[in-house]
Design a protein around this motif. Structure first.
Motif, PDB file in Angstrom:
ATOM      1  N   TYR A 149       0.821  -1.211   0.000  1.00 56.61           N
ATOM      2  CA  TYR A 149       0.000   0.000   0.000  1.00 56.61           C
ATOM      3  C   TYR A 149       0.856   1.264   0.000  1.00 56.61           C
ATOM      4  CZ  TYR A 149      -3.206   3.604   1.596  1.00 56.61           C
ATOM      5  OH  TYR A 149      -3.910   4.758   1.711  1.00 56.61           O
ATOM      6  N   ARG A 150       1.667   1.442   1.053  1.00 60.99           N
ATOM      7  CA  ARG A 150       2.398   2.712   1.201  1.00 60.99           C
ATOM      8  C   ARG A 150       3.312   2.984   0.017  1.00 60.99           C
ATOM      9  NH1 ARG A 150       2.429   1.657   6.706  1.00 60.99           N
ATOM     10  NH2 ARG A 150       4.329   0.448   6.584  1.00 60.99           N
ATOM     11  N   PHE A 151       3.919   1.946  -0.481  1.00 58.16           N
ATOM     12  CA  PHE A 151       4.881   2.058  -1.564  1.00 58.16           C
ATOM     13  C   PHE A 151       4.195   2.449  -2.880  1.00 58.16           C
ATOM     14  CE2 PHE A 151       7.718  -0.196  -4.658  1.00 58.16           C
ATOM     15  CZ  PHE A 151       8.848   0.565  -4.400  1.00 58.16           C
ATOM     16  N   ASN A 152       2.888   2.218  -2.919  1.00 63.44           N
ATOM     17  CA  ASN A 152       2.192   2.357  -4.205  1.00 63.44           C
ATOM     18  C   ASN A 152       1.031   3.359  -4.169  1.00 63.44           C
ATOM     19  OD1 ASN A 152       3.685   0.411  -5.743  1.00 63.44           O
ATOM     20  ND2 ASN A 152       2.755  -1.149  -4.446  1.00 63.44           N
ATOM     21  N   LEU A 153       1.212   4.440  -3.438  1.00 65.62           N
ATOM     22  CA  LEU A 153       0.125   5.424  -3.347  1.00 65.62           C
ATOM     23  C   LEU A 153      -0.199   6.026  -4.716  1.00 65.62           C
ATOM     24  CD1 LEU A 153       0.971   7.107   0.061  1.00 65.62           C
ATOM     25  CD2 LEU A 153      -0.975   5.652  -0.493  1.00 65.62           C
ATOM     26  N   TYR A 178     -12.847   3.421  -4.224  1.00 65.62           N
ATOM     27  CA  TYR A 178     -11.773   2.434  -4.434  1.00 65.62           C
ATOM     28  C   TYR A 178     -12.228   1.034  -4.037  1.00 65.62           C
ATOM     29  CZ  TYR A 178      -8.882   6.650  -4.561  1.00 65.62           C
ATOM     30  OH  TYR A 178      -8.364   7.881  -4.858  1.00 65.62           O
ATOM     31  N   ASP A 179     -13.072   0.982  -2.957  1.00 67.12           N
ATOM     32  CA  ASP A 179     -13.409  -0.360  -2.462  1.00 67.12           C
ATOM     33  C   ASP A 179     -14.381  -1.122  -3.367  1.00 67.12           C
ATOM     34  OD1 ASP A 179     -15.794   0.840  -1.856  1.00 67.12           O
ATOM     35  OD2 ASP A 179     -15.613   0.660   0.328  1.00 67.12           O
ATOM     36  N   LYS A 180     -14.760  -0.491  -4.461  1.00 69.54           N
ATOM     37  CA  LYS A 180     -15.506  -1.245  -5.480  1.00 69.54           C
ATOM     38  C   LYS A 180     -14.571  -2.298  -6.115  1.00 69.54           C
ATOM     39  CE  LYS A 180     -18.349  -0.260  -9.579  1.00 69.54           C
ATOM     40  NZ  LYS A 180     -18.774   0.798 -10.506  1.00 69.54           N
ATOM     41  N   TYR A 181     -13.283  -2.030  -6.071  1.00 67.04           N
ATOM     42  CA  TYR A 181     -12.302  -2.904  -6.732  1.00 67.04           C
ATOM     43  C   TYR A 181     -11.157  -3.369  -5.845  1.00 67.04           C
ATOM     44  CZ  TYR A 181     -14.724  -1.206 -10.810  1.00 67.04           C
ATOM     45  OH  TYR A 181     -15.709  -0.903 -11.703  1.00 67.04           O
ATOM     46  N   LEU A 182     -10.786  -2.518  -4.860  1.00 75.77           N
ATOM     47  CA  LEU A 182      -9.563  -2.769  -4.095  1.00 75.77           C
ATOM     48  C   LEU A 182      -9.871  -2.887  -2.617  1.00 75.77           C
ATOM     49  CD1 LEU A 182      -7.598   0.323  -5.521  1.00 75.77           C
ATOM     50  CD2 LEU A 182      -7.702  -1.935  -6.574  1.00 75.77           C
ATOM     51  N   ASN A 188      -2.014  -3.410   7.488  1.00 79.71           N
ATOM     52  CA  ASN A 188      -1.139  -4.474   6.974  1.00 79.71           C
ATOM     53  C   ASN A 188      -0.380  -4.066   5.723  1.00 79.71           C
ATOM     54  OD1 ASN A 188      -1.552  -6.632   8.844  1.00 79.71           O
ATOM     55  ND2 ASN A 188      -3.679  -6.664   8.104  1.00 79.71           N
ATOM     56  N   ASP A 189      -0.554  -2.792   5.347  1.00 83.98           N
ATOM     57  CA  ASP A 189       0.179  -2.232   4.214  1.00 83.98           C
ATOM     58  C   ASP A 189      -0.083  -2.991   2.906  1.00 83.98           C
ATOM     59  OD1 ASP A 189       1.837  -0.416   2.985  1.00 83.98           O
ATOM     60  OD2 ASP A 189       3.663  -1.532   3.409  1.00 83.98           O
ATOM     61  N   THR A 190      -1.349  -3.314   2.660  1.00 87.16           N
ATOM     62  CA  THR A 190      -1.644  -4.033   1.412  1.00 87.16           C
ATOM     63  C   THR A 190      -2.794  -3.395   0.618  1.00 87.16           C
ATOM     64  OG1 THR A 190      -3.162  -5.500   2.591  1.00 87.16           O
ATOM     65  CG2 THR A 190      -0.919  -6.321   2.245  1.00 87.16           C
ATOM     66  N   ILE A 191      -2.696  -3.585  -0.687  1.00 85.41           N
ATOM     67  CA  ILE A 191      -3.795  -3.270  -1.604  1.00 85.41           C
ATOM     68  C   ILE A 191      -4.111  -4.596  -2.280  1.00 85.41           C
ATOM     69  CG2 ILE A 191      -4.463  -2.092  -3.747  1.00 85.41           C
ATOM     70  CD1 ILE A 191      -2.441   0.060  -3.183  1.00 85.41           C
ATOM     71  N   LYS A 192      -5.324  -5.087  -2.120  1.00 83.83           N
ATOM     72  CA  LYS A 192      -5.643  -6.381  -2.733  1.00 83.83           C
ATOM     73  C   LYS A 192      -6.828  -6.233  -3.682  1.00 83.83           C
ATOM     74  CE  LYS A 192      -5.973 -11.273  -1.900  1.00 83.83           C
ATOM     75  NZ  LYS A 192      -4.815 -12.110  -1.940  1.00 83.83           N
ATOM     76  N   MET A 193      -6.697  -6.827  -4.844  1.00 82.43           N
ATOM     77  CA  MET A 193      -7.784  -6.783  -5.824  1.00 82.43           C
ATOM     78  C   MET A 193      -8.930  -7.670  -5.350  1.00 82.43           C
ATOM     79  SD  MET A 193      -6.597  -4.799  -8.105  1.00 82.43           S
ATOM     80  CE  MET A 193      -5.045  -3.988  -7.718  1.00 82.43           C
ATOM     81  N   LEU A 194     -10.155  -7.239  -5.566  1.00 79.39           N
ATOM     82  CA  LEU A 194     -11.297  -8.040  -5.119  1.00 79.39           C
ATOM     83  C   LEU A 194     -11.381  -9.342  -5.928  1.00 79.39           C
ATOM     84  CD1 LEU A 194     -14.239  -5.540  -4.417  1.00 79.39           C
ATOM     85  CD2 LEU A 194     -12.523  -6.457  -2.868  1.00 79.39           C
ATOM     86  N   PRO A 195     -11.967 -10.383  -5.298  1.00 80.06           N
ATOM     87  CA  PRO A 195     -11.987 -11.707  -5.944  1.00 80.06           C
ATOM     88  C   PRO A 195     -12.585 -11.706  -7.352  1.00 80.06           C
ATOM     89  CG  PRO A 195     -12.683 -11.895  -3.675  1.00 80.06           C
ATOM     90  CD  PRO A 195     -12.503 -10.425  -3.944  1.00 80.06           C
ATOM     91  N   PHE A 196     -13.630 -10.897  -7.609  1.00 80.86           N
ATOM     92  CA  PHE A 196     -14.247 -10.970  -8.940  1.00 80.86           C
ATOM     93  C   PHE A 196     -13.264 -10.510 -10.030  1.00 80.86           C
ATOM     94  CE2 PHE A 196     -15.517  -6.746 -10.621  1.00 80.86           C
ATOM     95  CZ  PHE A 196     -15.225  -5.925  -9.535  1.00 80.86           C
ATOM     96  N   LEU A 197     -12.266  -9.723  -9.645  1.00 86.50           N
ATOM     97  CA  LEU A 197     -11.228  -9.348 -10.609  1.00 86.50           C
ATOM     98  C   LEU A 197     -10.176 -10.459 -10.728  1.00 86.50           C
ATOM     99  CD1 LEU A 197     -10.608  -5.612  -9.567  1.00 86.50           C
ATOM    100  CD2 LEU A 197     -12.019  -6.432 -11.448  1.00 86.50           C
TER     101      LEU A 197
END
Ligand SMILES: C[S@@+](CC[C@H](N)C(=O)[O-])C[C@H]1O[C@@H](n2cnc3c(N)ncnc32)[C@H](O)[C@@H]1O
Length: 279
Positions: A149-153, A178-182, A188-197
């Motif tokens: 997350y932090r590294f990829n603002l 954003y939470d429509k997709y991420l 925990n310093d993460t950006i995670k793509m939602l399962p449907f993606l």
């Protein structure tokens, strides 16, 4: 320290003889830089490196992964994504199926950018998205769809530019959350793509140097961005032929911001901004 021409030839020879890989048509300058990095990281000289490459198949696979440059970003170069949004994808709006190939997909951010955009445009269901790379480690990360997350603002700024704003009409603003997709997890310093993606793309190992179309479908859109800069002219031509043959007549190729089709192949495509439409 430098990688001499002789060291370079020793490396290429060892690679060709001990694996199915052939890097002899990569651009010499950047490949020499990567070989130097490998020598430094493993504290080896060229003789020791090629000796290990000849005797350990796993080590060769490791070296291939170390040698490829995997830098990428969500909606990298937003202006290219604006072209994809406003100029390219609308052409396929009435297709019943849209086949898309990300060649050299790295850790997957480019693929997820496309899936998000397709969903916003109401085209995700009819899209079949294939993503390939020579490096299986980066594709494992792509399948997981999880990034720092932090590294990829910058990802979120890019998202705004491509998904929320309209460069042709500053008054238009789509407040897509954003939470429509991420899933953004700051703790925990993460950006995670939602399962449907994450469930959508087909990831497959593929080498643009040695293989033809092993996906066995034709494409409406091929993205091959920031890959051919590492190839010499002859290898670039092979890749342009491969893409030309495997695009539908209405198909389009998108490359990186600083990549162009030069030489005889230029006449096979019509360039419109960042897009190359098949002639
Ligand atoms: C710099 S990344 C580009 C990622 C993404 N397309 C982008 O523009 O953000 C280049 C990718 O090309 C892949 N690559 C290099 N040589 C390749 C080859 N011969 N066949 C397939 N992929 C290759 C690398 O492993 C790396 O993941």
């Amino acid at each position: 320290m430098m990688v001499s021409d002789q060291d370079y030839q020793l490396f290429l020879f060892a690679l060709k003889n001990s694996s199915r890989y052939d890097f002899s048509q990569y651009s010499e300058k950047s490949l020499k830089r990567r070989i130097l990095k490998v020598l430094t990281d493993y504290s080896l000289n060229i003789t020791a490196l090629v000796t290990r490459m000849k005797s350990e198949a796993d080590f060769v696979e490791r070296i291939i992964k170390d040698i490829t440059v995997n830098t990428t970003e969500l909606f990298r170069d937003p202006q290219v994504w604006q072209t994809i949004r406003f100029t390219i994808l609308p052409r396929f709006k009435n297709n019943s199926v849209i086949n898309i190939w990300h060649a050299g997909c790295s850790t997957g951010q480019e693929v997820y950018s496309m899936l998000i955009l397709l969903n916003e445009m109401g085209m995700l269901d009819k899209a079949r998205v294939y993503a390939t790379d020579i490096n299986t480690d980066v594709m494992d990360i792509a399948r997981q769809g999880e990034y720092k997350y932090r590294f990829n603002l910058a990802y979120l700024d890019n998202f705004d530019k491509v998904i929320k704003e309209n460069p042709y009409n500053y008054e238009e603003y789509n407040d897509v959350p954003y939470d429509k997709y991420l899933m953004l997890d700051k703790a925990n310093d993460t950006i995670k793509m939602l399962p449907f993606l994450r469930e959508k793309p087909v990831f497959k190992k593929h080498d643009l140097v040695t293989e033809n179309n092993t996906l066995y479908v034709k494409f409406d859109l091929i993205l091959c961005r920031n890959v051919i800069i590492y190839f010499n002219y002859n290898l670039q031509c092979r890749v342009f032929d491969l893409f030309h043959q495997n695009l539908y007549d209405t198909g389009c190729l998108v490359m990186g911001m600083h990549e162009t089709i030069l030489g005889a192949h230029a006449s096979k495509f019509q360039k419109k901004g960042h897009a190359y439409f098949k002639n």
